[in-house]
Design an enzyme around this catalytic site. Sequence first.
Site, PDB file in Angstrom:
ATOM      1  CB  CYS A 137      -9.684   9.540  -3.218  1.00  0.00           C
ATOM      2  SG  CYS A 137     -11.277   9.985  -2.468  1.00  0.00           S
ATOM      3  CG  HIS A 178     -11.472   5.846  -5.165  1.00  0.00           C
ATOM      4  ND1 HIS A 178     -10.416   5.630  -4.312  1.00  0.00           N
ATOM      5  CD2 HIS A 178     -12.361   6.589  -4.474  1.00  0.00           C
ATOM      6  CE1 HIS A 178     -10.653   6.203  -3.149  1.00  0.00           C
ATOM      7  NE2 HIS A 178     -11.832   6.796  -3.219  1.00  0.00           N
ATOM      8  CD  GLU A 187      -8.111   3.506  -5.887  1.00  0.00           C
ATOM      9  OE1 GLU A 187      -8.355   3.706  -4.685  1.00  0.00           O
ATOM     10  OE2 GLU A 187      -8.403   4.311  -6.781  1.00  0.00           O
TER      11      GLU A 187
END
Length: 246
Positions: free
Chosen positions: A95, A185, A187
Site C-alpha cells: 500500500c 493489503h 497482510e
Amino acid sequence: MTTHPGAPRILVIQHEDGTGPGLVGAETDAAGLVPHLVHPWRGETLPATLTGYAGLLVLGGAPGAGDDDTAPWLPAVRALVREAVGTGIPLLGICLGGQLTALALGGSVRVRPYGPEIGAVPLRRLPAADGDPVFGSVPDGAPAAQWHWDEIAELPPGAVPLLTGADCVHQAFRVGPRAWGVQFHPEVLGTAVADWARSDGPAAARAGADPAAAVASVRAAEPVLRDVWPRTARAWAEVVRSYAHR
C-alpha cells in the site's frame, strides 16, 4: 518464532500504529526470517543502509508517499527502496510501501479523484504474472483487501505490471528481479479493516464510500484471503532466503 544464528534478517518499516506486518509477518517468521521492526513515527531511527539485511518490507499507513513535512522519515525510506532495487535486495512494498516504491524509482502517486477504494476487491492477472516468483500463483479474480485514498498514477520506468483492478489500475508490479510493490493489503483480514473503519470510516463515508459494506466484504472473503495472500508472502520469503544463501 525460533531463530538460529545466521538466519536472514529483514528490515520491516511500520509507519503508524495498527498497520503491522500481520499475515505477511507470520509467513516471514515461519520461514525463519528475523525481522528488525522499526517504527520511525515514534522517533526510532531507520538504518542508514541495508547492509546486513537480506530483505526490505515496507508497510502501509496514512501518510502520502510524498508527505515529507508531516512524515519526515519518508525520504530515508525512499532511499532504502532505491538501495534495495539497485543492489538486488528483495523488497516488498505494501500500500503506502508500494506507493513509496513507485515514487522512489521515478513513478508518480496521486490522491484518488473519486474517493477511497475500500473493501474486498477482485483483481485481474496480467500476462507478466505468469511465471512471476511471488504473484505467479494468484488466481484471476482473487479478492484483495483495500483501504487507500491515494494510488499509483504511473509505474516507474521498467516496472512490470502483474495485477490490475477495475477501479485502480496498478495493483501489483515488479521492478528488476526482486522488488515488488502492491496497492492492496495482503497482510490483513476483517478485524484490521474494521479497526480502520472505526478510525477512518467517517471520512470515507463523507467521500461516498460505504465502510460497513467494506468490512463485510473483507470478512466474507476471508477464506480466500487466508489462502491466496499468505501463499504470496511465503513465496517472497523464499526469494529472501534464496538471496541470503546465494
